[in-house]
Design a protein around this motif. Structure first.
Motif, short mmCIF file in Angstrom:
data_model
loop_
_atom_site.label_atom_id
_atom_site.label_comp_id
_atom_site.label_asym_id
_atom_site.label_seq_id
_atom_site.Cartn_x
_atom_site.Cartn_y
_atom_site.Cartn_z
N ILE A 8 0.88 -1.17 0.00
CA ILE A 8 0.00 0.00 0.00
C ILE A 8 0.91 1.22 0.00
CG2 ILE A 8 -1.83 1.25 1.20
CD1 ILE A 8 -2.70 -1.47 0.19
N GLY A 9 0.72 2.10 -0.95
CA GLY A 9 1.64 3.21 -1.15
C GLY A 9 1.51 4.32 -0.12
N SER A 10 2.47 5.22 -0.15
CA SER A 10 2.51 6.34 0.79
C SER A 10 1.31 7.25 0.59
CB SER A 10 3.81 7.12 0.57
OG SER A 10 3.85 8.24 1.42
N GLN A 11 0.69 7.64 1.70
CA GLN A 11 -0.47 8.54 1.70
C GLN A 11 -1.59 8.04 0.79
OE1 GLN A 11 1.88 12.25 0.90
NE2 GLN A 11 0.93 12.96 2.80
N CYS A 12 -1.78 6.74 0.80
CA CYS A 12 -2.70 6.10 -0.13
C CYS A 12 -4.13 6.61 0.00
CB CYS A 12 -2.67 4.59 0.09
SG CYS A 12 -3.70 3.66 -1.06
N PHE A 13 -4.56 6.96 1.22
CA PHE A 13 -5.96 7.32 1.42
C PHE A 13 -6.18 8.82 1.57
CE2 PHE A 13 -5.89 2.85 2.28
CZ PHE A 13 -7.08 2.40 1.73
N CYS A 14 -5.13 9.62 1.46
CA CYS A 14 -5.32 11.07 1.45
C CYS A 14 -6.02 11.46 0.15
CB CYS A 14 -3.98 11.79 1.56
SG CYS A 14 -3.29 11.76 3.22
N GLN A 15 -7.08 12.21 0.26
CA GLN A 15 -7.90 12.54 -0.90
C GLN A 15 -7.36 13.77 -1.63
OE1 GLN A 15 -10.93 10.34 -1.54
NE2 GLN A 15 -9.22 9.39 -0.45
#
Length: 389
Positions: A47-54
C-alpha cells in the motif's frame, strides 16, 4: 455514483522476481472498502505512501470499484468517510503514511503476511479503537500510531525488536502497553503525551528511562527479568518553573515523589534498594491510598527485600487499611486481596475494616472471601451440614 477509484502500479517481472502490484491511491467517499488480493492476476503486496489522502480537486465519481493504472492525483485532504477497511491477504508492506489521516477508521486487522510498516503509517487515525497487528512484524517505526486518540490498548507481537521515536505520541486514551521480551531498542519520546497510561510492561535491559521520562501520572510498571517479573507502583508527580531573576534564571519546583522514584529505573531494570529508601519520602508526599498500594506491590514482589524494610511496609499497610481496602476492591484484583489476607497477619479489627468496606462497596465476591478468612470454622461447618426432613 458511489464507489472508489483504485490507482495502482505493477512492477516489471523478471525470471527471479514475480510481478507485484502496489496500490498507490484510493479515492472515494464510501464508508467501506475491501481491497483485492490481485489486480490483473498480479498479487497486491504494498500500500503506497499517503494512499488514502484525498485529492484537493474533485475527481469524477464512479459506481463500485474502478481500477486505474496511471499516475494518481496528489492527495492532501484527510479521508473522513472510510470506517471499515479490509486489506489484501497478500499484502507485505504498508509504506510511510499509507493509512495516515483516515480520521474515522474504527477497526483494522493486518494480515499475517505484513512484515514491514513505514513511518507515520497510522498517524492521525483518531477514531481507531482496535488494531490487530501482524505476528510477523519485527519493528514499529517512528510516529507509527501518533495521534491515534481512541486507541486504549494494543497487543504488540513477540518478535518486535525495535520501537521507534514518538511511536505512541499523543495516544491520549492509551491505558495499557506491554512491550514484548524481544524488544531491545527504543527511541525517544515513545510515550509522550500518553497521559492516561496506567500500566506499562517492558524487558530488563532497555534504556527504560526513555519510556517513563514523559509519564507523570501514577503508573504500575512490570519489568520482565530472566527468572521472574517485577511489578511495582510509581507515584505521580508534577513540576513547574519559578522565576528567580528576570528574565533568564529559573528553578524547578517538583510536587510528589514520582520524579525521584523514576530515577530507580535504568538499563538493568529497577534499583530496588533505592526504591525502598524512597519509602520515607512517599509517606510524606503521597496519599495513604498510593503509599499502601506501593507497599503492597513491593511486598508481593519481595525481591531482595530486607527484613526491616519488609516490616516497615507491613506496619504502614496495617495502620492505613481504611485507605487500601477501597483501592483493592475497586481494582477487583483478587491476587492482591489474597496476598493481603494470607500474608498480612491482620487482626480481627483489621479484617473487620476490610469486610465493612467490601460490604459498603457492594462487592459480594470480596465479602465472601473476607468472611471465609474471619470465620473459617463457620464457613466449613455449613458446607458439611445435612438436614433430615
Amino acid at each position: 455514483p458511489m464507489g472508489w477509484r483504485i490507482y495502482y502500479t505493477i512492477t516489471t517481472t523478471t525470471p527471479d522476481t514475480p510481478a507485484q502490484a502496489t496500490i498507490t491511491r484510493c479515492v472515494g467517499t464510501e464508508a467501506r472498502l475491501t481491497l483485492p488480493d490481485t489486480i490483473d492476476g498480479v498479487p497486491v503486496t504494498a500500500i503506497g505512501s499517503q494512499c488514502f489522502c484525498q485529492p484537493a480537486e474533485a475527481v469524477e465519481a464512479v459506481d463500485g470499484i474502478h481500477y486505474v493504472q496511471a499516475e494518481p492525483p496528489v492527495g492532501s485532504v484527510p479521508n473522513d468517510t472510510l470506517q471499515h477497511l479490509i486489506l489484501p491477504s497478500s499484502i507485505v508492506t504498508l509504506q510511510a503514511k499509507s493509512l495516515a489521516d483516515c480520521t474515522v477508521l474504527k477497526r483494522l486487522a493486518l494480515p499475517e503476511t505484513v512484515t514491514e510498516l513505514g513511518e507515520r503509517v497510522f498517524q492521525r487515525c483518531r477514531k481507531l479503537e482496535r488494531l490487530d497487528l501482524s505476528p510477523n512484524l519485527t519493528a514499529l517505526p517512528a510516529y507509527a500510531f501518533a495521534d491515534c486518540r481512541s486507541l486504549t490498548e494494543l497487543t504488540i507481537p513477540d518478535g518486535v525488536t525495535r520501537v521507534g521515536s514518538q511511536c505512541f505520541y499523543n495516544c491520549t486514551q492509551l491505558k495499557s502497553l506491554a512491550l514484548p521480551r524481544t524488544v531491545t531498542e527504543i527511541g525517544s519520546g515513545v510515550l509522550m503525551n500518553c497521559a492516561r497510561l496506567e500500566r506499562l510492561s517492558f524487558p530488563a535491559g532497555l534504556n527504560a528511562s526513555l519510556l517513563v521520562s514523559d509519564l507523570y501520572q501514577k503508573l504500575i510498571v512490570t519489568v520482565y527479568q530472566d527468572d521472574h517479573d517485577t511489578r511495582l507502583l510509581f507515584p505521580e508527580y508534577a513540576y513547574e518553573f519559578e522565576d528567580i531573576v528576570m528574565p533568564r534564571q529559573f528553578r524547578t519546583i517538583t510536587y510528589g515523589s514520582g520524579g525521584r522514584y523514576r530515577e530507580c529505573i535504568g538499563g538493568n531494570g529497577i534499583d530496588l534498594d533505592l526504591y525502598d529508601q524512597l519509602f520515607r519520602v512517599a509517606k510524606l508526599e503521597e496519599s495513604p491510598e498510593t503509599v499502601t498500594l506501593l507497599a503492597l506491590f513491593r511486598l508481593m514482589d519481595g525481591t531482595d527485600l530486607r527484613v526491616p524494610v519488609r516490616e516497615g511496609y507491613w506496619a504502614y499497610i496495617r495502620e492505613h487499611l481504611d485507605a487500601l481496602a477501597p483501592a483493592l476492591i475497586q481494582a477487583d484484583d483478587e491476587a492482591e486481596l489474597e496476598f493481603l489476607l494470607e500474608q498480612g497477619d491482620l487482626s480481627a479489627d483489621q479484617l473487620d475494616t476490610l469486610l465493612t468496606c467490601a460490604q459498603r462497596l457492594d462487592h459480594p465476591r470480596f465479602t465472601s472471601r473476607i468472611l471465609a478468612k474471619t470465620q473459617p470454622q463457620a464457613s466449613t461447618s455449613w458446607a458439611d451440614k445435612s438436614f433430615d426432613l
